[in-house]
Write an enzyme that holds these catalytic residues in place. Sequence first.
Site, PDB file in Angstrom:
ATOM      1  N   VAL A  20       2.959  -0.968  -8.235  1.00 30.14           N
ATOM      2  CA  VAL A  20       2.157  -2.157  -7.955  1.00 30.14           C
ATOM      3  C   VAL A  20       3.082  -3.356  -8.114  1.00 30.14           C
ATOM      4  O   VAL A  20       3.867  -3.435  -9.067  1.00 30.14           O
ATOM      5  CB  VAL A  20       0.949  -2.282  -8.912  1.00 30.14           C
ATOM      6  CG1 VAL A  20       0.249  -3.620  -8.736  1.00 30.14           C
ATOM      7  CG2 VAL A  20      -0.033  -1.142  -8.681  1.00 30.14           C
ATOM      8  N   CYS A  21       3.007  -4.271  -7.171  1.00 27.16           N
ATOM      9  CA  CYS A  21       3.729  -5.545  -7.219  1.00 27.16           C
ATOM     10  C   CYS A  21       5.228  -5.334  -7.446  1.00 27.16           C
ATOM     11  O   CYS A  21       5.862  -4.563  -6.731  1.00 27.16           O
ATOM     12  CB  CYS A  21       3.088  -6.445  -8.274  1.00 27.16           C
ATOM     13  SG  CYS A  21       3.419  -8.196  -8.012  1.00 27.16           S
ATOM     14  N   THR A  22       5.810  -5.995  -8.444  1.00 32.31           N
ATOM     15  CA  THR A  22       7.264  -5.914  -8.647  1.00 32.31           C
ATOM     16  C   THR A  22       7.709  -4.596  -9.272  1.00 32.31           C
ATOM     17  O   THR A  22       8.914  -4.387  -9.478  1.00 32.31           O
ATOM     18  CB  THR A  22       7.763  -7.083  -9.515  1.00 32.31           C
ATOM     19  OG1 THR A  22       7.051  -7.087 -10.755  1.00 32.31           O
ATOM     20  CG2 THR A  22       7.574  -8.408  -8.799  1.00 32.31           C
ATOM     21  N   HIS A  33       1.445  -1.070  -3.736  1.00 27.94           N
ATOM     22  CA  HIS A  33       0.332  -2.002  -3.581  1.00 27.94           C
ATOM     23  C   HIS A  33       0.810  -3.382  -4.001  1.00 27.94           C
ATOM     24  O   HIS A  33       1.423  -3.528  -5.057  1.00 27.94           O
ATOM     25  CB  HIS A  33      -0.870  -1.582  -4.432  1.00 27.94           C
ATOM     26  CG  HIS A  33      -2.019  -2.520  -4.281  1.00 27.94           C
ATOM     27  ND1 HIS A  33      -2.216  -3.574  -5.146  1.00 27.94           N
ATOM     28  CD2 HIS A  33      -3.010  -2.583  -3.375  1.00 27.94           C
ATOM     29  CE1 HIS A  33      -3.297  -4.243  -4.769  1.00 27.94           C
ATOM     30  NE2 HIS A  33      -3.791  -3.666  -3.705  1.00 27.94           N
TER      31      HIS A  33
END
Length: 197
Positions: free
Chosen positions: A146-148, A195
């Site tokens: 998710v994300c970074t 995501h």
Amino acid sequence: MIVSKRRAIVTLAAGVVAASVLNPDKSKAEENSLQGSKYFVSRATARPKPKIGMLIFPGVTSLDLIGPQSVLAATSDIFLIWKNKNLLLSDSGLILKPDTTLEESPKNLDVLFVPGGPGQVEVMRDSDVLKFLADRGSRANYVTSVCTGALVLGAAGLLQGYKAGTHWAALSLLPLFGAKPVNERVVVDRNRLEHVH
């Protein structure tokens, strides 16, 4: 009369179910000193549950972790993995406790998951964690972030040749790890899923 008998039977059955589900083994409940653990609901299943390894680290974004963990916990065996089992602080101030060390983690995970957060910068510099991720990721059925968290996967060599997504401010960094950046909410390439929020 019939209604009151039915009500009594339903009440009795509910009590029996609640007693067996909420406290299936009293001695185990007493051994466990985790506050609130007596309210845990055991979920029995006839088939083995998928094993999901979720890396957590100091400075993790709690939402990146807790959202997926909450959804998957009912159907999977979740391992909250870090270098040790000491309490750690999320980016929002939430205190988290890993339950599995790198060494204790199952060798074969169905899903390897890495959340994002400002703490990912230090994780990307940690050779022990990157070696662990590369090893488990090489055998996992799915490698997700998710994300970074995608940057951590990239630093572990797990995005080489894959399309990937991450936070818009870090998207331009993905090619440094051999990934093909895609500016989409959800990016899926074979068994890699990211995501972005």
